[in-house]
Design a protein around this motif. Sequence first.
Motif, PDB file in Angstrom:
ATOM      1  N   ILE A  30      -9.834 157.925  93.210  1.00 45.17           N
ATOM      2  CA  ILE A  30      -9.650 159.039  94.144  1.00 45.17           C
ATOM      3  C   ILE A  30      -8.229 158.954  94.682  1.00 45.17           C
ATOM      4  N   VAL A  31      -7.650 160.099  95.024  1.00 43.63           N
ATOM      5  CA  VAL A  31      -6.270 160.160  95.493  1.00 43.63           C
ATOM      6  C   VAL A  31      -6.233 160.905  96.823  1.00 43.63           C
ATOM      7  N   THR A  32      -5.443 160.400  97.736  1.00 44.08           N
ATOM      8  CA  THR A  32      -5.316 161.036  99.051  1.00 44.08           C
ATOM      9  C   THR A  32      -4.713 162.434  98.918  1.00 44.08           C
ATOM     10  N   SER A  33      -4.949 163.263  99.918  1.00 50.77           N
ATOM     11  CA  SER A  33      -4.513 164.660  99.857  1.00 50.77           C
ATOM     12  C   SER A  33      -3.001 164.811  99.803  1.00 50.77           C
ATOM     13  N   ASP A  34      -2.257 163.804 100.270  1.00 49.29           N
ATOM     14  CA  ASP A  34      -0.802 163.876 100.187  1.00 49.29           C
ATOM     15  C   ASP A  34      -0.270 163.378  98.842  1.00 49.29           C
ATOM     16  N   THR A  93      -1.347 157.953  97.605  1.00 48.62           N
ATOM     17  CA  THR A  93      -2.152 156.740  97.519  1.00 48.62           C
ATOM     18  C   THR A  93      -3.410 156.978  96.705  1.00 48.62           C
ATOM     19  N   ALA A  94      -3.761 155.996  95.881  1.00 47.55           N
ATOM     20  CA  ALA A  94      -5.011 156.051  95.123  1.00 47.55           C
ATOM     21  C   ALA A  94      -5.882 154.863  95.493  1.00 47.55           C
ATOM     22  N   TYR A  95      -7.185 155.073  95.354  1.00 46.16           N
ATOM     23  CA  TYR A  95      -8.151 153.992  95.507  1.00 46.16           C
ATOM     24  C   TYR A  95      -9.004 153.971  94.251  1.00 46.16           C
ATOM     25  N   VAL A  96      -9.200 152.789  93.685  1.00 47.11           N
ATOM     26  CA  VAL A  96      -9.989 152.661  92.457  1.00 47.11           C
ATOM     27  C   VAL A  96     -11.098 151.640  92.637  1.00 47.11           C
ATOM     28  N   SER A  97     -12.183 151.857  91.898  1.00 48.98           N
ATOM     29  CA  SER A  97     -13.254 150.865  91.841  1.00 48.98           C
ATOM     30  C   SER A  97     -13.041 150.008  90.600  1.00 48.98           C
ATOM     31  N   ASN A  98     -13.165 148.698  90.769  1.00 50.72           N
ATOM     32  CA  ASN A  98     -13.010 147.744  89.676  1.00 50.72           C
ATOM     33  C   ASN A  98     -14.361 147.076  89.437  1.00 50.72           C
ATOM     34  N   GLU A  99     -15.009 147.501  88.360  1.00 50.82           N
ATOM     35  CA  GLU A  99     -16.412 147.165  88.155  1.00 50.82           C
ATOM     36  C   GLU A  99     -16.652 145.685  87.912  1.00 50.82           C
TER      37      GLU A  99
END
Length: 330
Positions: free
Chosen positions: A42-46, A49-55
Amino acid sequence: MTNAQDNGASPGVGSVIPVDLATGKVLAPFPMGEGSGTNCIIVTSDGKTAYVSNEFSNASDGTVSKIDLASGKVEWSVTVGAEPVDIEFVPHTKEKWAWVANYGGGTVTTVNLADGVVGATISVPGSGANTVAFTPDGKTCYVADWGTDSAAGSTVTPIQVTEHGASGTALPSITVGNNPNWVAITRDGATAYVANKGSRSVTPIDVATNTAGTAIDLTGQPIQIEISPDGKLAYIAVAGTDVKNNAIDAVVRLDLTTKPATAGPAINVVAGTQPHWIAFTPDGAKAYIVGNGNGTLTPITVADNSLGELIIVSTDRAADILDIAIVAAR
């Protein structure tokens, strides 16, 4: 884009791969670590920044990582539950909170993105929580239970969001089709559509009453559903096999302006593509289909469902290209 394994040798090095959609150029990947199994993004609206899940980032539990997209640097990682897959922002929390579905743990973890710490762990029924989808008002989250290869799940559990996104309370589960793989909620928050991979169908859920409607049959196994920015249609990624056990690689357009929603004919893509995730451009003019089977992106023009030139993201046969998030040009 996320790649759960990109070096051709087990366990692989998970990564995030930037792609310039204007030119089709694939840029240098951001490595996330050996064996990380980078899954969703997912990426912030600006767009910064991204956030990822690492399984599979360690032996027992996976992680969520924060990435600075300008540099590709991982700023922090926080341990969540076992085999985290889907991650989504909680609406109306100013992107402070995200929830993560832990497939191996039967739980949902809430993460405070401002601090990089876990807020709560919410138990959900079933054995394979793999999707979190929020109503636009941020009051309810729907969690699909995919189950396992030997015992298919067949429920979606609504969770009432509490503590301004920090926690939640599970409500009674809703029976849908087999192996629900994804949930997409309409822009008006009235209906949740569930992709039932094992039943080759999509089940609508009335959000007001949490009751399932009549399933919409499809030509193949639905992997993901993505709703257009204007809320008038959805594209469904269809892969696996059809009812006659023939391989299928297609996208199905779902008309959301009709009641009930109606599925159009299959839009066939390149054989072997195995469509997985889908993302619309911010203006809704195009959608991009992730080809998990051949490491590609297929552009589709929404106005006429025409396919654009294939973008080769990875030629590594061991690549596991999964998710995509589109960031507007800055």
